[in-house]
Design a protein around this motif. Structure first.
Motif, PDB file in Angstrom:
ATOM      1  N   ILE A 136       6.193 -12.931  -7.674  1.00 35.72           N
ATOM      2  CA  ILE A 136       5.366 -11.718  -7.630  1.00 35.72           C
ATOM      3  C   ILE A 136       4.140 -11.944  -6.763  1.00 35.72           C
ATOM      4  O   ILE A 136       3.755 -11.090  -5.959  1.00 35.72           O
ATOM      5  CB  ILE A 136       4.965 -11.314  -9.061  1.00 35.72           C
ATOM      6  N   VAL A 137       3.500 -13.113  -6.896  1.00 36.78           N
ATOM      7  CA  VAL A 137       2.317 -13.416  -6.094  1.00 36.78           C
ATOM      8  C   VAL A 137       2.671 -13.439  -4.614  1.00 36.78           C
ATOM      9  O   VAL A 137       1.945 -12.897  -3.769  1.00 36.78           O
ATOM     10  CB  VAL A 137       1.699 -14.751  -6.534  1.00 36.78           C
ATOM     11  N   LEU A 138       3.810 -14.055  -4.276  1.00 39.74           N
ATOM     12  CA  LEU A 138       4.215 -14.136  -2.878  1.00 39.74           C
ATOM     13  C   LEU A 138       4.497 -12.759  -2.299  1.00 39.74           C
ATOM     14  O   LEU A 138       4.040 -12.424  -1.195  1.00 39.74           O
ATOM     15  CB  LEU A 138       5.440 -15.029  -2.749  1.00 39.74           C
ATOM     16  N   LYS A 139       5.218 -11.940  -3.050  1.00 40.16           N
ATOM     17  CA  LYS A 139       5.572 -10.607  -2.544  1.00 40.16           C
ATOM     18  C   LYS A 139       4.323  -9.746  -2.381  1.00 40.16           C
ATOM     19  O   LYS A 139       4.172  -9.031  -1.385  1.00 40.16           O
ATOM     20  CB  LYS A 139       6.563  -9.945  -3.501  1.00 40.16           C
ATOM     21  N   THR A 140       3.431  -9.817  -3.349  1.00 40.90           N
ATOM     22  CA  THR A 140       2.182  -9.044  -3.239  1.00 40.90           C
ATOM     23  C   THR A 140       1.321  -9.554  -2.092  1.00 40.90           C
ATOM     24  O   THR A 140       0.725  -8.771  -1.351  1.00 40.90           O
ATOM     25  CB  THR A 140       1.404  -9.122  -4.559  1.00 40.90           C
ATOM     26  N   SER A 141       1.252 -10.860  -1.925  1.00 43.19           N
ATOM     27  CA  SER A 141       0.429 -11.430  -0.858  1.00 43.19           C
ATOM     28  C   SER A 141       0.939 -11.032   0.511  1.00 43.19           C
ATOM     29  O   SER A 141       0.152 -10.778   1.432  1.00 43.19           O
ATOM     30  CB  SER A 141       0.389 -12.958  -0.990  1.00 43.19           C
ATOM     31  N   GLU A 142       2.270 -10.978   0.676  1.00 40.95           N
ATOM     32  CA  GLU A 142       2.822 -10.543   1.957  1.00 40.95           C
ATOM     33  C   GLU A 142       2.439  -9.103   2.261  1.00 40.95           C
ATOM     34  O   GLU A 142       2.136  -8.738   3.402  1.00 40.95           O
ATOM     35  CB  GLU A 142       4.343 -10.708   1.945  1.00 40.95           C
ATOM     36  N   GLN A 143       2.449  -8.259   1.221  1.00 39.37           N
ATOM     37  CA  GLN A 143       2.055  -6.877   1.438  1.00 39.37           C
ATOM     38  C   GLN A 143       0.575  -6.791   1.800  1.00 39.37           C
ATOM     39  O   GLN A 143       0.173  -6.019   2.671  1.00 39.37           O
ATOM     40  CB  GLN A 143       2.330  -6.057   0.176  1.00 39.37           C
ATOM     41  N   LEU A 144      -0.252  -7.589   1.157  1.00 41.33           N
ATOM     42  CA  LEU A 144      -1.681  -7.590   1.465  1.00 41.33           C
ATOM     43  C   LEU A 144      -1.949  -8.053   2.885  1.00 41.33           C
ATOM     44  O   LEU A 144      -2.836  -7.531   3.575  1.00 41.33           O
ATOM     45  CB  LEU A 144      -2.429  -8.479   0.473  1.00 41.33           C
ATOM     46  N   SER A 145      -1.190  -9.066   3.338  1.00 39.66           N
ATOM     47  CA  SER A 145      -1.383  -9.547   4.705  1.00 39.66           C
ATOM     48  C   SER A 145      -1.053  -8.463   5.721  1.00 39.66           C
ATOM     49  O   SER A 145      -1.689  -8.370   6.776  1.00 39.66           O
ATOM     50  CB  SER A 145      -0.545 -10.803   4.948  1.00 39.66           C
ATOM     51  N   LYS A 146      -0.065  -7.624   5.406  1.00 38.20           N
ATOM     52  CA  LYS A 146       0.241  -6.498   6.296  1.00 38.20           C
ATOM     53  C   LYS A 146      -0.904  -5.495   6.319  1.00 38.20           C
ATOM     54  O   LYS A 146      -1.281  -4.987   7.383  1.00 38.20           O
ATOM     55  CB  LYS A 146       1.532  -5.814   5.841  1.00 38.20           C
ATOM     56  N   TRP A 147      -1.438  -5.186   5.157  1.00 40.51           N
ATOM     57  CA  TRP A 147      -2.549  -4.240   5.107  1.00 40.51           C
ATOM     58  C   TRP A 147      -3.767  -4.760   5.874  1.00 40.51           C
ATOM     59  O   TRP A 147      -4.527  -3.978   6.437  1.00 40.51           O
ATOM     60  CB  TRP A 147      -2.931  -3.960   3.662  1.00 40.51           C
ATOM     61  N   LEU A 148      -3.957  -6.086   5.873  1.00 44.08           N
ATOM     62  CA  LEU A 148      -5.140  -6.647   6.516  1.00 44.08           C
ATOM     63  C   LEU A 148      -5.097  -6.519   8.035  1.00 44.08           C
ATOM     64  O   LEU A 148      -6.116  -6.215   8.662  1.00 44.08           O
ATOM     65  CB  LEU A 148      -5.298  -8.121   6.134  1.00 44.08           C
ATOM     66  N   VAL A 149      -3.950  -6.757   8.640  1.00 46.59           N
ATOM     67  CA  VAL A 149      -3.913  -6.859  10.103  1.00 46.59           C
ATOM     68  C   VAL A 149      -3.116  -5.748  10.764  1.00 46.59           C
ATOM     69  O   VAL A 149      -3.037  -5.701  11.998  1.00 46.59           O
ATOM     70  CB  VAL A 149      -3.326  -8.228  10.528  1.00 46.59           C
ATOM     71  N   SER A 150      -2.515  -4.844   9.989  1.00 48.70           N
ATOM     72  CA  SER A 150      -1.650  -3.821  10.587  1.00 48.70           C
ATOM     73  C   SER A 150      -2.206  -2.414  10.454  1.00 48.70           C
ATOM     74  O   SER A 150      -1.475  -1.446  10.692  1.00 48.70           O
ATOM     75  CB  SER A 150      -0.255  -3.886   9.935  1.00 48.70           C
ATOM     76  N   ALA A 151      -3.453  -2.259  10.063  1.00 48.50           N
ATOM     77  CA  ALA A 151      -4.018  -0.924   9.923  1.00 48.50           C
ATOM     78  C   ALA A 151      -4.206  -0.287  11.295  1.00 48.50           C
ATOM     79  O   ALA A 151      -4.449  -0.958  12.297  1.00 48.50           O
ATOM     80  CB  ALA A 151      -5.348  -0.985   9.178  1.00 48.50           C
ATOM     81  N   SER A 152      -4.113   1.012  11.329  1.00 45.44           N
ATOM     82  CA  SER A 152      -4.247   1.751  12.579  1.00 45.44           C
ATOM     83  C   SER A 152      -5.659   1.621  13.142  1.00 45.44           C
ATOM     84  O   SER A 152      -6.634   1.542  12.400  1.00 45.44           O
ATOM     85  CB  SER A 152      -3.918   3.229  12.340  1.00 45.44           C
ATOM     86  N   ARG A 153      -5.753   1.617  14.477  1.00 50.74           N
ATOM     87  CA  ARG A 153      -7.067   1.566  15.123  1.00 50.74           C
ATOM     88  C   ARG A 153      -7.561   2.950  15.502  1.00 50.74           C
ATOM     89  O   ARG A 153      -8.618   3.078  16.134  1.00 50.74           O
ATOM     90  CB  ARG A 153      -7.009   0.686  16.369  1.00 50.74           C
ATOM     91  N   TYR A 154      -6.813   3.969  15.129  1.00 45.39           N
ATOM     92  CA  TYR A 154      -7.178   5.337  15.501  1.00 45.39           C
ATOM     93  C   TYR A 154      -7.674   6.110  14.283  1.00 45.39           C
ATOM     94  O   TYR A 154      -7.177   5.934  13.166  1.00 45.39           O
ATOM     95  CB  TYR A 154      -5.982   6.050  16.125  1.00 45.39           C
ATOM     96  N   GLN A 155      -8.634   6.965  14.529  1.00 51.50           N
ATOM     97  CA  GLN A 155      -9.185   7.762  13.449  1.00 51.50           C
ATOM     98  C   GLN A 155      -8.187   8.835  13.022  1.00 51.50           C
ATOM     99  O   GLN A 155      -7.359   9.290  13.818  1.00 51.50           O
ATOM    100  CB  GLN A 155     -10.481   8.439  13.904  1.00 51.50           C
ATOM    101  N   ALA A 156      -8.299   9.224  11.772  1.00 51.89           N
ATOM    102  CA  ALA A 156      -7.467  10.314  11.279  1.00 51.89           C
ATOM    103  C   ALA A 156      -8.019  11.643  11.786  1.00 51.89           C
ATOM    104  O   ALA A 156      -9.222  11.764  12.049  1.00 51.89           O
ATOM    105  CB  ALA A 156      -7.440  10.298   9.756  1.00 51.89           C
ATOM    106  N   PRO A 157      -7.149  12.648  11.941  1.00 48.03           N
ATOM    107  CA  PRO A 157      -7.644  13.965  12.363  1.00 48.03           C
ATOM    108  C   PRO A 157      -8.513  14.592  11.290  1.00 48.03           C
ATOM    109  O   PRO A 157      -8.388  14.287  10.103  1.00 48.03           O
ATOM    110  CB  PRO A 157      -6.356  14.763  12.597  1.00 48.03           C
ATOM    111  N   ASN A 158      -9.373  15.483  11.723  1.00 44.94           N
ATOM    112  CA  ASN A 158     -10.271  16.170  10.804  1.00 44.94           C
ATOM    113  C   ASN A 158      -9.452  17.089   9.893  1.00 44.94           C
ATOM    114  O   ASN A 158      -8.817  18.035  10.366  1.00 44.94           O
ATOM    115  CB  ASN A 158     -11.290  16.991  11.588  1.00 44.94           C
ATOM    116  N   PRO A 159      -9.421  16.807   8.569  1.00 41.28           N
ATOM    117  CA  PRO A 159      -8.596  17.638   7.677  1.00 41.28           C
ATOM    118  C   PRO A 159      -9.182  19.023   7.433  1.00 41.28           C
ATOM    119  O   PRO A 159      -8.497  19.890   6.872  1.00 41.28           O
ATOM    120  CB  PRO A 159      -8.566  16.817   6.385  1.00 41.28           C
TER     121      PRO A 159
END
Length: 910
Positions: free
Chosen positions: A175-198
């Motif tokens: 469980i720790v490994l699977k969660t950590s892999e997901q966290l590593s994706k969130w850390l370095v794979s976030a978009s560099r573009y702003q979201a549109p004005n809702p």
């Protein structure tokens, strides 16, 4: 609450049905929304707690009520209504037990239809209210499933971190490994573009995707981090920020889990329960609640960042409110898992996100209360929970690529902090991110030592950049913690860092609550290292003690642990003087602050005129060195100053200042600790040097009456203990002792010290205690005490000097004279003559009839005893083992002989 009322509640709890529980839950929920009905709410919560404890089957509790109960378990709730916080915590504990063998399984939810409204109920309680081990897999699935909304994923992550803190045995390596892999994706794979004005729905406007910016306003050219600024953010950017906010908590607690989860779980449970129990009972015997420094907090109430604080828990490893509804689509509200790390340094990251009407570009601001405006810090945990080094290789595998991704992320944050912010408020955000990044890097190096070389180089570069600026004090201390933990791996000597922080940084920032708290915690956690491998504590203890002088209410218990570490053979005496002068230090610091304000207003010094107050004295060139000495940065400038009485006089107008008064109340606590160390550790040479210092300082104390009385009482008590442990001091320090005893003013305001010293001379100037004691020395002491007896007895008869002396002093003097005369029998006639004169003087004394009667009686007893020199020698000079010998059981014991003799002489008596 009366006992009958409690019995009634328990009886109702045993007979409660589900319908009664539902009704009670609705009432509780309604009252929790109405603060003015808190009195009724406490009773209903207690009844609900009894029902949960008495029920054989698990009752159903609504999701809304559970959310409210979890929200109440927070520092905010603890301060506003501690009893309510305790009751809610007990109810949550009943609802969420750790039951790994629970037979009931959580019914799997449809992956495509995860209802976030029911998520708290299913993930925290399950159908069986207790199968938390089975909830892990569900949380991991929600964490990694595509298409799951932002709220669901953040709540699932919060739940995983919560259980890794509260129930360490439940998180498996998989469980720790699977969660950590997901966290590593969130850390370095976030978009560099702003979201549109809702909020904009203009069909004629093209949807332009704009890059997020750096803090200096330039477009970002690298991956997204918490320091990137955008007007509106996407869900993956929110998760990136939230992941970094809770990253340290996840790494630290699962690091412990991999080492020894069972023991840590027990310790963690103990830490959780103690503070809440203290809040509920308000018992002085309870462990004091400490206001820990929380780690990452992140909140999103709108598409931009702001400064609205969110609730967090204290250092007892509780989890905060994890369930909250987003007010609108595209926004979320983050709460956090907080708690003070048992080992790490500051480790706080605090950034809050909300819309700011004044900042069109949506720049970040930050919450800085953790560093500059912390509340009272009472007690600091010293538990060390990091696993042994042989487990670190396995632990690094458990986290997978998260370790390396975290290092890259933190390096990116360090680079971003080198940019000058476009908005000045973002400097505080950079400071918070730097502290958090260095703390996480420190933990990563603990997990995997392979990262130490390159991380160490980056941290050294960071230190070279920030060490000269005062605002970066929290970062410098966290860097120092990193050096303490890892410098040996790269053969680096952090001595310059120690010197810079404890002399310069602390000397300028001791008044800052955040710096003071971080420094005290750093010292406590590294006490062994600082004592055995450095001379920091003994070299800079004047600076360290300024923390207590400026925050006397906050750090008393901590300094009782730190004070012995400040003492060394060369500094113990200087520490003693500094502790006694601590109220003067506080007063001097207050005067310096006042003088700075006056100088800022343009008012000059008084020149060479005699100062009329302490501020003018500070500005006077003649008295300035006294202030410089008492507020010095480091030790080794001398034990004390010859003009100490002058310093007390010029600071006399500060003695009623609240901070000075409170500081004076803490000094007796430290003096008691100091003497406990001295009486256990020092040798006879140091004890001989200490005696004249104690006698001198008993008259040189800051003029606060209660303070003087307390210190003199402690000095008198420890004077006896010191001389009884080293009786040879009475012989070796004859000159100092006789000089003190011959001073007529020494018994007027220091009666206890004078009387105890006279008693020690009469008791310990003997061959029984010191073989080097001679008849000449006994005769010298006798002459001194005889002269003082005549003088004090005459003063006692005078109504004018009656208030300066008491019959107790005369009684102690004549007893000491009688004891000394029995050891040199040539003195017995002189002693009888002296006692006879004292008895005649006080036979018909009308000034104090009761005291005179006691003196006459005591004098006649001693005279009658001295007329039988052999008996007097045995009675007044008992052997050293009289307390442990069989004096009342042997037939040859003195009491038996006296009783038999009396019966022979008076056969008619019973």
């Amino acid at each position: 609450m009366a006992l009958s009322t409690l019995d009634s509640l328990r009886q109702q709890a045993r007979n409660a049905s589900q319908e009664d529980i539902d009704k009670l839950c609705n009432n509780v929920l309604e009252m929790m929304r109405t603060p003015e009905r808190s009195g009724e709410l406490n009773g209903m919560l207690r009844q609900l707690c009894f029902i949960l404890q008495a029920s054989e089957e698990e009752p159903f509790i609504s999701t809304k009520l559970l959310v409210s109960l979890l929200s109440a378990v927070s520092p905010v709730g603890a301060k506003s209504n501690p009893r309510l916080c305790l009751l809610c915590q007990q109810i949550v504990s009943e609802l969420l037990p750790c039951d790994g063998d629970c037979a009931k399984k959580i019914q799997p939810l449809d992956k495509g239809h995860v209802n976030k409204d029911h998520l708290p109920f299913h993930i925290l309680q399950g159908e069986g209210f207790g199968c938390l081990d089975h909830s892990f897999s569900e949380a991991v699935r929600w964490l990694s499933t595509r298409g799951v909304d932002l709220d669901t994923q953040r709540k699932a992550f919060t739940f995983l971190v919560s259980l890794s803190m509260l129930h360490t045995k439940l998180a498996s390596d998989k469980i720790v490994l699977k969660t950590s892999e997901q966290l590593s994706k969130w850390l370095v794979s976030a978009s560099r573009y702003q979201a549109p004005n809702p909020y904009t729905k203009n069909p004629f406007r093209k949807d332009e995707s704009n890059l997020v910016t750096e803090v200096d306003g330039t477009p970002s050219r690298n991956f997204f981090t918490v320091l990137n600024i955008g007007q509106y953010f996407t869900d993956d950017q929110f998760l990136n920020i939230y992941t970094f906010s809770l990253l340290y908590r996840w790494l630290y607690h699962n690091n412990i889990n991999c080492g020894d989860g069972e023991d840590t779980d027990a310790d963690s449970s103990k830490d959780r329960e103690t503070p809440l129990s203290m809040l509920a009972t308000d018992s002085p015997q309870s462990s004091p609640l400490r206001d820990g420094t929380p780690p990452s907090l992140a909140s999103v109430d709108s598409p931009r960042r702001g400064t609205t604080p969110v609730s967090s828990l204290d250092s007892s490893d509780q989890f905060s409110s994890m369930i909250s509804e987003s007010p609108q689509k595209g926004s979320a509200q983050f709460s956090s898992i907080v708690g003070e790390s048992p080992k790490r340094g500051s480790g706080q990251f605090s950034s809050l996100i909300s819309e700011s009407p004044r900042r069109g570009s949506g720049q970040f601001s930050s919450m800085t209360g953790d560093y500059s405006r912390r509340g009272s810090i009472q007690h600091l945990s010293m538990r060390i929970g990091t696993p042994d080094s042989h487990d670190k290789g396995r632990q690094s595998k458990v986290f997978g690529s998260l370790s390396s991704r975290t290092v890259d992320y933190c390096f990116r944050v360090l680079d971003q902090c080198e940019r000058k912010p476009k908005v000045n408020a973002d400097v505080e955000l950079q400071i918070a991110c730097l502290v958090e990044a260095v703390t996480v890097l420190d933990l990563i190096c603990d997990l995997d030592e392979g990262h130490v070389p390159r991380v160490h180089q980056e941290v050294k570069r960071l230190y070279a950049r920030v060490s000269s600026e005062a605002q970066y004090a929290p970062i410098v201390l966290q860097i120092l913690q990193f050096f303490v933990n890892h410098s040996s791996a790269v053969v680096h000597d952090p001595g310059d860092t120690y010197l810079h922080y404890f002399r310069n940084v602390l000397g300028r920032n001791f008044h800052d609550p955040g710096v003071a708290f971080d420094t005290v915690r750093f010292i406590l956690r590294n006490l062994e290292t600082l004592c055995h491998t450095t001379k920091v504590l003994s070299s800079f203890f004047p600076n360290i003690l300024k923390i207590l002088a400026w925050h006397p209410r906050t750090f008393v218990s901590e300094f009782t642990e730190i004070l012995p570490a400040l003492m060394s053979p060369t500094t113990a005496m200087e520490v003693f003087h500094t502790v006694l002068d601590l109220p003067c230090v506080t007063a001097a610091l207050e005067v310096i602050e006042k003088a700075k304000k006056i100088e800022n207003l343009g008012q000059g010094s008084t020149g060479d005129a005699e100062p009329s107050n302490s501020v003018e004295a500070f500005q006077h060139s003649f008295y300035r060195p006294l202030f410089s000495f008492v507020t010095r940065y480091d030790s080794g400038h001398g034990d004390t100053i010859d003009k100490l009485s002058s310093l007390h006089n010029i600071l006399s107008d500060m003695k009623a200042y609240p901070r000075v008064v409170v500081c004076s109340q803490t000094v007796p606590v430290l003096v008691r600790v100091w003497f406990s160390v001295v009486l256990e550790e020092v040798d006879v040479e140091f004890a001989g040097q200490l005696l004249p210092v104690m006698l001198e300082r008993s008259s040189l104390l800051y003029a606060i009456p209660d303070f003087q009385n307390d210190i003199r009482r402690l000095l008198s008590e420890n004077l006896v203990a010191l001389l009884r442990k080293y009786p040879s001091i009475v012989n070796n320090q004859y000159q100092d002792i006789s000089t003190f005893l011959m001073g007529t003013r020494n018994f007027s305001d220091r009666e206890a010290i004078f009387s105890n010293l006279v008693w020690c001379v009469g008791e310990l100037c003997s061959l029984h205690h010191d073989p080097s004691c001679t008849a000449d020395l006994i005769a010298k002491y006798y002459e001194t005490l005889e002269a003082m007896t005549y003088e004090v007895s005459g003063l006692l008869l005078s109504a004018e000097h009656r208030s300066e002396v008491s019959p107790k002093i005369v009684s102690v003097l004549i007893s000491a004279i009688a004891k000394l005369s029995t050891r040199c029998q040539d003195l017995i006639p002189r002693a009888i003559l002296c006692l006879t004169k004292v008895a005649k003087q006080h036979y018909n004394n009308a000034v104090d009839p009761e005291g005179s009667e006691a003196l006459v009686s005591r004098a006649h007893e001693l005279i009658n005893l001295l007329k039988l020199p052999n008996f007097a020698s045995v009675v007044l000079n008992p052997a050293a083992d009289i307390d442990s010998g069989r004096w009342h059981r042997d037939n040859t014991a003195l009491p038996i002989i006296l009783r038999g003799t009396y019966r022979l002489l008076c056969p008619d008596s019973k």
